[in-house]
Design an enzyme around this catalytic site. Structure first.
Site, PDB file in Angstrom:
ATOM      1  N   HIS A 261       0.773  -1.316   0.182  1.00  9.69           N
ATOM      2  CA  HIS A 261       0.151   0.008  -0.203  1.00  9.69           C
ATOM      3  C   HIS A 261       0.974   1.238  -0.112  1.00  9.69           C
ATOM      4  O   HIS A 261       1.558   1.288   0.671  1.00  9.69           O
ATOM      5  CB  HIS A 261      -0.868  -0.168   1.306  1.00  9.69           C
ATOM      6  N   GLU A 313      -3.968  -0.649  -3.716  1.00  2.53           N
ATOM      7  CA  GLU A 313      -3.743   0.815  -3.459  1.00  2.53           C
ATOM      8  C   GLU A 313      -2.174   0.904  -3.473  1.00  2.53           C
ATOM      9  O   GLU A 313      -1.735   1.986  -2.803  1.00  2.53           O
ATOM     10  CB  GLU A 313      -4.210   1.320  -2.179  1.00  2.53           C
ATOM     11  N   GLU A 329      -2.852   7.444  -6.032  1.00  2.56           N
ATOM     12  CA  GLU A 329      -3.720   8.140  -4.940  1.00  2.56           C
ATOM     13  C   GLU A 329      -3.068   9.542  -4.586  1.00  2.56           C
ATOM     14  O   GLU A 329      -1.855   9.559  -4.555  1.00  2.56           O
ATOM     15  CB  GLU A 329      -3.925   7.100  -3.758  1.00  2.56           C
ATOM     16  N   CYS A 331      -3.525  10.807  -1.867  1.00  9.35           N
ATOM     17  CA  CYS A 331      -2.688  10.768  -0.640  1.00  9.35           C
ATOM     18  C   CYS A 331      -1.326  10.111  -0.723  1.00  9.35           C
ATOM     19  O   CYS A 331      -0.271  10.451   0.058  1.00  9.35           O
ATOM     20  CB  CYS A 331      -3.272   9.838   0.468  1.00  9.35           C
ATOM     21  N   CYS A 412      -9.872   9.890   2.779  1.00  8.99           N
ATOM     22  CA  CYS A 412      -8.555  10.197   3.130  1.00  8.99           C
ATOM     23  C   CYS A 412      -7.742  11.340   2.342  1.00  8.99           C
ATOM     24  O   CYS A 412      -7.440  11.975   3.135  1.00  8.99           O
ATOM     25  CB  CYS A 412      -7.747   9.099   3.286  1.00  8.99           C
ATOM     26  N   CYS A 413      -8.028  11.488   0.996  1.00  8.32           N
ATOM     27  CA  CYS A 413      -7.656  12.251   0.386  1.00  8.32           C
ATOM     28  C   CYS A 413      -7.853  13.977   0.494  1.00  8.32           C
ATOM     29  O   CYS A 413      -7.078  14.737   0.495  1.00  8.32           O
ATOM     30  CB  CYS A 413      -7.592  11.936  -1.166  1.00  8.32           C
TER      31      CYS A 413
END
Lengths: 649, 649
Positions: A261, A313, A329, A331, A412-413
């Site tokens: 991840h 991810e 992603e 994040c 989360c982003c």
């Protein structure tokens, strides 16, 4: 090489830096006016604030989901973004809103210091029973980061005290001692947060606990095996199949590859770098550098994106960088910037900041819409109708295009974007006792001190649209220090003048260093040549073979259908085509675009079946002027195809 | 256009056709000696035969899995393959083995005719409760196909009677009558099997039941909704999210696109074509053609592969044909061949056989190893270490290469391969009262009759490696009929002679028709020009833009790493390169390969980071001789990369 950790530069905190215009000031203003309020609205309407209120009548959904188990982190990141924003732009209303939420958090803390909205109330019997999946430590980390930032911004101790008590609680439960659990975060994040808490409070227990987490990670017998069995589960049933997913497949000091991840990986690596710096642990420095090198030499998109795969991810294998299905992603790019910033302070070299800049101007900025209230989670490098990076499924019917969303089930982003944009000033400068490093260029004024003497530096520039940066020095009395200006990796020639006098300086480790006794009114002019570059991919990146990307300065460009028509895969840029950068004042408040001659290689007609002898197909190579815009601004206009890597002719 | 269904050609059954050499005879010999025994071994060792024995002490695994629920089909397909093989190549030992298994099946049948190893014994309470997922009808279909073939091969009625009773049972339970369920197969297959049973027994109930299944499919209220609710489940919880998955999202006569699971789709479409033919239902003929056109004009790989996506083992959207992650299940290509064969008999046109030939020589043959005992389920068009079409995951460590396996948890493909190869002779010819259609070319001799007079036709050819086919006619007395020789779609010029006299014939609907009173010893020589073709992809296929494929005759070629080195993505074939076909007698018993000049466009060195300005990279375009082999033979030598679509320079 042994790093002189003790003399390493320190970052200059964001409160010393005032953005006075340009791209980052505009993004920050949007963040304040749109993003931070939009996220607060979502925290409220989705029940995340109610979760702190712990009103039994307003409980969160009853069915169990790990997503609910990391709701606390969303509040933590929002609070952190608010803190940074308040620090540079006081706003009593916003501060009052934050204080109210802090008061909820305070009330939710248990007498023993434990703090978690899910396990604190709904499943107290399951506290600390599944570090691998249940995110208690991850939540703790984000709340600690928020607390430290809020304390620094406002001087109010409440939230710092609450989180210190929670950290104490964790410190008492985890460690090598009798009766302690030998666990560590399944989703790393607490490691770097504890170092922040240590730096703010001076309490070495927090640093030691962070170091413990890092050193215990991946040791045999694996803690995640142990706790699985304690729950009556077979460790082999772990959904992700491998502890590579959470970087716990072997001890940290034996790891050589970035695995699993991507966000977990980079938060962990950032924490390792922090601990390496604070403890002057040379082996950890080497581990950090080894993992960094693998990450950036084998597994990074040109946009600074990390993690090609939706399934984990995260990372797959070296040079596996598919564009259309890229997860990348938001994040992960943010965490890469965190990591890069820390690596510089371990090993002061511009190559880390080059990667940070790549991530910031591309994959990080693309994470939010121009209006600031819609967000990307995944940031693919090619977009095609009916394809999205989350799935590839015949049932796609509702919206043919991959677009930013107002919120996500796992959001989360958005708050991560808010906090890095609000704190961007903190990434501009670092200092040692006698050197000022300038990492990023954007209009700003910033205050420093050398030998007890105050210096103000002002940047005037239209960077990243223009490569000229003018500095002026303000100093009541002359001050001796080295001004180290970053010469970005993308820049292949530059000129430098001090008070109009050319300075023939060869950069060292990516910085042009001017040692001088600076006087008030001194002027420095840095001109970074910023031509449009055709960028070639590493020959092992099979997805990009035969393609180029367009980059100018740190900004990667893309083609969008709205400007170039459909079937972008059929567009090729001839090698002799002159590419032109121009400033389009009407586009997104003014950005540079790239235009040039391209060909659309398509048959004028297609004779029938899907596959035809090449000799019977009449290809027309119609010339046209293409228009490329900054990648980070894609999907802000009419939906359609998008492409970063373009065929070369 | 209204099809004259009543005068449509009939396929010539495989017992009339004896392969006397060449590729298909070799594949059949391997099928007999290796594949059929290997599958029997797997049926035995995996418990599939024990499942028929219903020995309570030797029960199949206790945990529930839909996979176990379609074990019966594996036996059915093996039995069908055995039947075809026995029909052309008697083998008393093999027949005895089959008879033993038939005896087990017979004993497993319930007094009411019901037959299913899972629901018959382990879950009798769940019979017919989940047509959508539980495969009872699918199993029935495969067993019926096996039974019909076995009866035709051996004249033994046992298994035909058993399956007729089961079909009667199904006919009594399903239909529009009072007390009947209005269901239909979740996985189509029974539809086409019932038409086979009707044709063999003459019992119109089976045809009517098949027609009922087709007409009921997708009607509102949807039967799968109804049965879900009867099980206490919410239909919205269907894992595949949409009945497009099983082609039940709307009534068949309203469907215009090939959707969902590719094998389900093509088995269904084959059944629709069968029913259309037998009932002379012009609307169903149109439906068949519409779905066929969508399938082959928008959703088919150059290899005849169908279904790009692993997630639904099927279709996504038009022109979405990714190569590396192509699912392109072996069964799907086989089902496409079934479908194509039936479409020809509805609408006698070589275009259907062109697709059948494309599937057979490429995606179907690639389904088994050259040695015949390892099998592909998915057939990607590009293969790269660590990538397989089933997943894209960081945990891949055991075998970096995608290779054929000896068996699968869901092993539908191996016995499907065995049955189509064993029955390939049945795809060579069709007849009307006065015409003999020749579809496929391979050494063989075959027997026909026109107006009661026997004719033997013999083919001498090295097809597909050579385009020359020589026919000789054997006839005791002269026979008048039209010899219709297929001129394949890939062929752009040909010559035809009868007894040495050129015949300037223009093909009609893909066939060159020679009407003649044929005499013993007449000779026909067909020369199909078979140059190496560069094939261009449809301009909407974004994955293939800028690439070509190599095809010669019906055979699609690929590059393998073992012949061409690694990083196949960097290889380009210049447009002026002369491509040469040559026969390599040492490769896989003798096949044509393609060689030519190519360039490897790679930097002679790479300066460092993943992305570099094109101008600083020194690309060398090293010329080399590439070697391409038939796609279907890939992954039979040293593991490595593979690629069908090659960059054009």
């Amino acid at each position: 090489m042994v790093i002189e950790v003790s003399s390493s530069p320190k970052p200059v905190y964001l409160d010393h830096v005032e953005l006075t215009g340009g791209l980052w000031q505009e993004r920050q203003a949007t963040n304040r006016s749109r993003t931070i309020p939009a996220i607060h609205h979502q925290l409220e309407t989705t029940g995340r604030l109610d979760a702190w209120r712990m009103d039994p009548n307003r409980e969160r959904p009853k069915h169990r989901s790990v997503i609910y188990m990391f709701w606390d982190s969303d509040t933590g990141k929002w609070l952190e973004a608010v803190a940074y924003s308040l620090h540079t732009h006081p706003d009593p209303e916003l501060e009052k809103q934050a204080d109210g939420i802090i008061s909820l958090i305070e009330k939710a803390q248990k007498p023993d210091g434990y703090l978690n909205t899910w396990f604190g109330n709904l499943e107290p019997e399951n506290r600390w029973r599944n570090l691998r999946d249940w995110h208690e430590m991850y939540n703790a980390g984000h709340l600690i980061e928020g607390a430290v930032a809020y304390y620094k911004a406002t001087g109010k101790r409440t939230i710092l005290d609450v989180l210190s008590r929670f950290a104490d609680h964790i410190d008492s439960r985890f460690g090598p001692g009798d009766g302690q659990k030998r666990g560590y975060p399944g989703h790393p994040e607490l490691e770097l947060a504890l170092v922040k808490l240590y730096r703010e409070t001076g309490d070495a227990r927090y640093l030691n606990l962070s170091k413990y987490f890092i050193d215990e990670r991946g040791q045999e017998p694996n803690y995640f095996d142990i706790e699985s069995r304690e729950r009556g589960e077979d460790p082999a049933d772990f959904w992700a199949q491998t502890y590579r997913y959470c970087q716990a497949h072997k001890p940290i000091r034996e790891q050589t590859e970035a695995t699993g991840h991507a966000v977990r990986a980079c938060y962990l690596y950032a924490g390792i770098a922090d601990v390496a710096l604070e403890t002057q642990d040379q082996e950890l420095v080497e581990v950090s550098r080894r993992l960094w090198d693998d990450l950036t030499s084998h597994q990074m998109y040109i946009t600074g994106g990390l993690g090609p795969a939706h399934s984990n991810e995260g990372f797959t294998f070296a040079y596996d960088l598919p564009n259309e299905t890229a997860y990348a992603e938001t994040c992960a790019a943010i965490s890469l910037a965190f990591c890069a910033h820390r690596m510089f302070h371990l090993d002061p070299n511009g190559r880390y900041i080059d990667v940070m800049e790549r991530a910031l101007y591309n994959n990080v900025l693309s994470g939010a819409s121009y209006e600031g209230d819609h967000f990307f989670y995944a940031n693919p490098l090619t977009s095609y109708p009916n394809v999205n990076p989350y799935e590839h499924w015949s049932g796609i019917t509702s919206d043919r295009h991959y677009r930013r969303q107002a919120w996500y089930f796992c959001p989360c982003c958005p708050p991560n974007w808010a906090r890095i944009v609000a704190s961007i000033g903190g990434y501009f400068y670092s200092t040692t006792a006698d050197r000022l490093y300038v990492h990023l260029y954007n209009r700003n004024q910033a205050d420093f001190a050398f030998g007890g003497k105050a210096v103000r530096l002002e940047q005037q520039t239209d960077y990243p649209w223009d490569g000229t940066v003018q500095f002026s020095v303000g100093a009541e009395t002359p001050v001796e220090f080295e001004l180290a200006l970053r010469i970005p990796g993308w820049c292949r020639s530059f000129t430098l003048e001090v008070n109009g006098v050319p300075q023939p300086i060869t950069p060292v480790n990516g910085y042009a260093v001017i040692a001088r006794r600076w006087e008030n009114g001194d002027r420095v002019k840095l001109v970074l040549d910023m031509p449009v570059e055709r960028v070639a991919p590493h020959p092992e990146i099979r997805e990009d073979a035969g393609h180029i990307a367009l980059q100018r300065g740190p900004v990667v460009y893309c083609l969008e259908e709205v400007d170039n028509g459909p079937r972008l895969a059929n567009i090729a840029i001839p090698s002799e085509s002159q590419l032109q950068a121009s400033f389009d004042a009407d586009l997104f408040g003014g950005v540079s675009i790239i235009t040039g001659d391209a060909v659309r290689a398509e048959p004028s007609s297609w004779p029938g079946e899907l596959y035809q002898p090449l000799s019977v197909v009449q290809y027309s190579r119609s010339p046209f002027r293409f228009k490329a815009i900054p990648y980070y601004l894609w999907a802000n206009r009419e939906p359609g195809e998008m492409r970063v890597w373009i065929r070369e002719w």
